[in-house]
Scaffold this motif. Structure first.
Motif, mmCIF file in Angstrom:
data_model
loop_
_atom_site.group_PDB
_atom_site.id
_atom_site.type_symbol
_atom_site.label_atom_id
_atom_site.label_comp_id
_atom_site.label_asym_id
_atom_site.label_seq_id
_atom_site.Cartn_x
_atom_site.Cartn_y
_atom_site.Cartn_z
ATOM 1 N N UNK A 20 0.835 -1.206 0.000
ATOM 2 C CA UNK A 20 0.000 0.000 0.000
ATOM 3 C C UNK A 20 0.869 1.254 0.000
ATOM 4 N N UNK A 21 1.903 1.285 0.853
ATOM 5 C CA UNK A 21 2.809 2.438 0.909
ATOM 6 C C UNK A 21 3.429 2.692 -0.459
ATOM 7 N N UNK A 22 3.881 1.626 -1.110
ATOM 8 C CA UNK A 22 4.512 1.773 -2.429
ATOM 9 C C UNK A 22 3.528 2.323 -3.459
ATOM 10 N N UNK A 23 2.262 1.962 -3.339
ATOM 11 C CA UNK A 23 1.242 2.488 -4.254
ATOM 12 C C UNK A 23 0.971 3.959 -3.943
ATOM 13 N N UNK A 24 0.737 4.275 -2.659
ATOM 14 C CA UNK A 24 0.434 5.648 -2.247
ATOM 15 C C UNK A 24 1.571 6.594 -2.622
ATOM 16 N N UNK A 58 -4.902 -7.675 -0.307
ATOM 17 C CA UNK A 58 -5.105 -6.522 -1.198
ATOM 18 C C UNK A 58 -5.940 -6.890 -2.421
ATOM 19 N N UNK A 59 -5.859 -8.137 -2.860
ATOM 20 C CA UNK A 59 -6.720 -8.606 -3.957
ATOM 21 C C UNK A 59 -8.171 -8.565 -3.482
ATOM 22 N N UNK A 60 -8.407 -9.052 -2.270
ATOM 23 C CA UNK A 60 -9.767 -9.064 -1.711
ATOM 24 C C UNK A 60 -10.348 -7.657 -1.590
ATOM 25 N N UNK A 61 -9.463 -6.658 -1.385
ATOM 26 C CA UNK A 61 -9.905 -5.264 -1.250
ATOM 27 C C UNK A 61 -10.000 -4.550 -2.599
ATOM 28 N N UNK A 62 -9.613 -5.241 -3.679
ATOM 29 C CA UNK A 62 -9.667 -4.631 -5.005
ATOM 30 C C UNK A 62 -8.500 -3.711 -5.308
ATOM 31 N N UNK A 63 -7.462 -3.744 -4.492
ATOM 32 C CA UNK A 63 -6.282 -2.901 -4.702
ATOM 33 C C UNK A 63 -5.367 -3.541 -5.748
ATOM 34 N N UNK A 64 -5.263 -4.858 -5.711
ATOM 35 C CA UNK A 64 -4.484 -5.615 -6.686
ATOM 36 C C UNK A 64 -5.419 -6.561 -7.433
ATOM 37 N N UNK A 65 -5.018 -6.950 -8.627
ATOM 38 C CA UNK A 65 -5.762 -7.970 -9.360
ATOM 39 C C UNK A 65 -4.768 -8.884 -10.057
ATOM 40 N N UNK A 77 -7.322 3.097 -10.013
ATOM 41 C CA UNK A 77 -8.060 3.721 -8.917
ATOM 42 C C UNK A 77 -7.572 3.311 -7.542
ATOM 43 N N UNK A 78 -6.582 2.408 -7.486
ATOM 44 C CA UNK A 78 -6.098 1.905 -6.195
ATOM 45 C C UNK A 78 -5.495 3.017 -5.344
ATOM 46 N N UNK A 79 -4.719 3.904 -5.957
ATOM 47 C CA UNK A 79 -4.060 4.962 -5.178
ATOM 48 C C UNK A 79 -5.082 5.887 -4.531
ATOM 49 N N UNK A 80 -6.085 6.312 -5.292
ATOM 50 C CA UNK A 80 -7.124 7.198 -4.756
ATOM 51 C C UNK A 80 -7.874 6.492 -3.627
ATOM 52 N N UNK A 81 -8.186 5.219 -3.839
ATOM 53 C CA UNK A 81 -8.897 4.451 -2.818
ATOM 54 C C UNK A 81 -8.066 4.339 -1.536
#
Length: 123
Positions: A20-24, A58-65, A77-81
């Motif tokens: 998450x940190x790396x995405x943000x 993170x897959x379950x949260x829709x951040x990764x696929x 949209x992962x970063x905004x989320x």
């Protein structure tokens, strides 16, 4: 990368937070491929199943696929989320706590606002 192991929280949660940190922070842009669970496991010297558990969170949260046969990718949209999620957490963990403590100490909202302004001026 680099993970500080915090014994009070599960390692898989820490792996998910690191991704998450790396995405943000823009190190993992949307639609970019994330390291494999084996790469995470080797880098952090943990069991691949533990790394997979963090990624799957993170897959379950829709951040990764997952792209079948290719790997895991950052969702559009992962970063905004994540920013919205973290702002909410910040509010709950810090702002609400600060306001409650200020009320206990008899600090008015105006005094608290002034303290924040002073703190902001020192940075």
């Amino acid at each position: 990368m680099g993970l500080i192991i915090d014994d009070s929280r599960p390692i898989f949660v820490q792996i998910a937070e690191r991704i998450e940190d790396d995405i943000v922070e823009g190190r993992l842009p949307e639609e970019s491929q994330v390291p494999s669970t084996n790469q995470f496991a080797a880098f952090y010297q943990i069991n691949p199943a533990t790394a997979a558990k963090g990624v799957n969170l993170l897959v379950d949260q829709g951040i990764l696929y997952k792209k079948r046969g290719i790997g895991m990718f950052v969702a559009t949209g992962a970063r905004v989320e994540l920013l919205e999620k973290r702002k909410h957490q910040f509010y709950e963990q810090f702002v609400v706590t600060m306001i409650r403590e200020a009320e206990k100490l008899g600090i008015t909202k105006e005094q608290l606002t002034e303290m924040i302004r002073k703190g902001d001026a020192n940075s």
